[in-house]
Write an enzyme that holds these catalytic residues in place. Structure first.
Site, PDB file in Angstrom:
ATOM      1  N   LYS A  87       0.856  -1.193   0.000  1.00  0.00           N
ATOM      2  CA  LYS A  87       0.000   0.000   0.000  1.00  0.00           C
ATOM      3  C   LYS A  87       0.890   1.240   0.000  1.00  0.00           C
ATOM      4  O   LYS A  87       1.765   1.398   0.866  1.00  0.00           O
ATOM      5  CB  LYS A  87      -0.892  -0.040   1.235  1.00  0.00           C
ATOM      6  CG  LYS A  87      -2.145   0.786   1.143  1.00  0.00           C
ATOM      7  CD  LYS A  87      -3.036   0.481   2.341  1.00  0.00           C
ATOM      8  CE  LYS A  87      -4.314   1.273   2.314  1.00  0.00           C
ATOM      9  NZ  LYS A  87      -5.043   1.140   3.586  1.00  0.00           N
TER      10      LYS A  87
HETATM   11  O1  G3P Z   1      -9.498   2.286   4.243  1.00  0.00           O
HETATM   12  C1  G3P Z   1      -9.235   3.590   4.639  1.00  0.00           C
HETATM   13  C2  G3P Z   1      -9.704   3.790   6.012  1.00  0.00           C
HETATM   14  O2  G3P Z   1      -8.954   3.074   6.941  1.00  0.00           O
HETATM   15  C3  G3P Z   1      -9.943   5.175   6.428  1.00  0.00           C
HETATM   16  O3  G3P Z   1     -11.140   5.103   7.060  1.00  0.00           O
HETATM   17  O4  G3P Z   1     -12.905   5.831   8.549  1.00  0.00           O
HETATM   18  O5  G3P Z   1     -10.516   6.517   8.985  1.00  0.00           O
HETATM   19  O6  G3P Z   1     -11.781   7.490   7.088  1.00  0.00           O
HETATM   20  P1  G3P Z   1     -11.607   6.306   7.978  1.00  0.00           P
END
Ligand code: G3P
Length: 217
Positions: A87
């Site tokens: 990633k």
């Molecule tokens: O996959 C990306 C993710 O981990 C971010 O999610 O909810 O932190 O915006 P969030």
């Protein structure tokens, strides 16, 4: 549409895997820290533990931000297990590293994508997956799902192989709408996947069926 779970929590990964609908896992440094996984060796071991629970791709994020560092770290991550996908953040060096990995047969997930132009660059660089963060766009009063729609159109126009991995999914309607648009993959918390099970008419219908069965038996 493939279902990935977005967590580094092994119990939640096991629960999703046991449901039989899990196709992979995504993690990031914040999710690792949330589980208290710190230090390079512990983090690398945790990736292997995750790979041993699931059958599909497991995204492991590089920490380096320069091209040489990303390549070194990414190659080390890819060596860990055949299910590892490297990633990489959507930066100038990240795009260069993505092209390097693509040319060398290493799968990539280009992350922190917030525009169609960024997604176009990632596809040009041969990314296996591109991760548009829909929830974080919603957070700033922008339509995250519209970005999935735009990327779908662009990738279809040119038959790019890069898979659209809708990330920062927060709830069930994100998943349903991503499926309607044609995202290849969604990654979300366990709660968003389990949320798909819920409907009050399913609960009341089952209750009625069981009550009627009891009347006759
Ligand atoms: O996959 C990306 C993710 O981990 C971010 O999610 O909810 O932190 O915006 P969030």
């Amino acid at each position: 549409m493939k279902f990935f779970i977005d967590t580094a929590n092994l119990d939640q990964i096991r629960e999703a895997q046991a449901l039989g609908v899990l196709d992979g896992v995504t993690t990031n440094p914040s999710l690792m820290a949330k589980e208290g996984i710190t230090g390079k060796n512990n983090i690398l071991k945790h990736y292997v533990d995750i790979c041993n629970i699931v059958d599909g791709d497991v995204s492991a994020e590089v920490i380096a931000t320069d091209f040489e560092g990303m390549v070194k770290e990414g190659e080390e991550l890819a060596e860990l297990h055949e299910q590892i996908v490297v990633k990489i953040p959507l930066t100038k060096d990240g795009i260069k590293a993505c092209k390097y990995f693509s040319d060398n047969g290493i799968k990539t997930n280009v992350t922190l994508v917030f525009s169609a132009g960024q997604a176009l660059l990632a596809a040009k660089a041969g990314a296996t997956y591109v991760s548009p963060f829909i929830g974080r766009l919603d957070d700033i009063s922008t339509d995250g799902l519209n970005l999935i729609d735009e990327i779908r159109m662009i990738y279809d126009n040119y038959a790019f192989d890069t898979q659209i991995l809708a990330a920062s999914v927060r709830h069930t309607m994100h998943i349903v709408n991503c499926a309607k648009i044609g995202a290849d993959v969604m990654t979300g918390p366990l709660s968003s996947i389990l949320g798909l099970l819920k409907h009050p008419l399913t609960d009341s219908g089952l209750e009625q069926f069981l009550a009627d069965y009891k009347k006759g038996n």
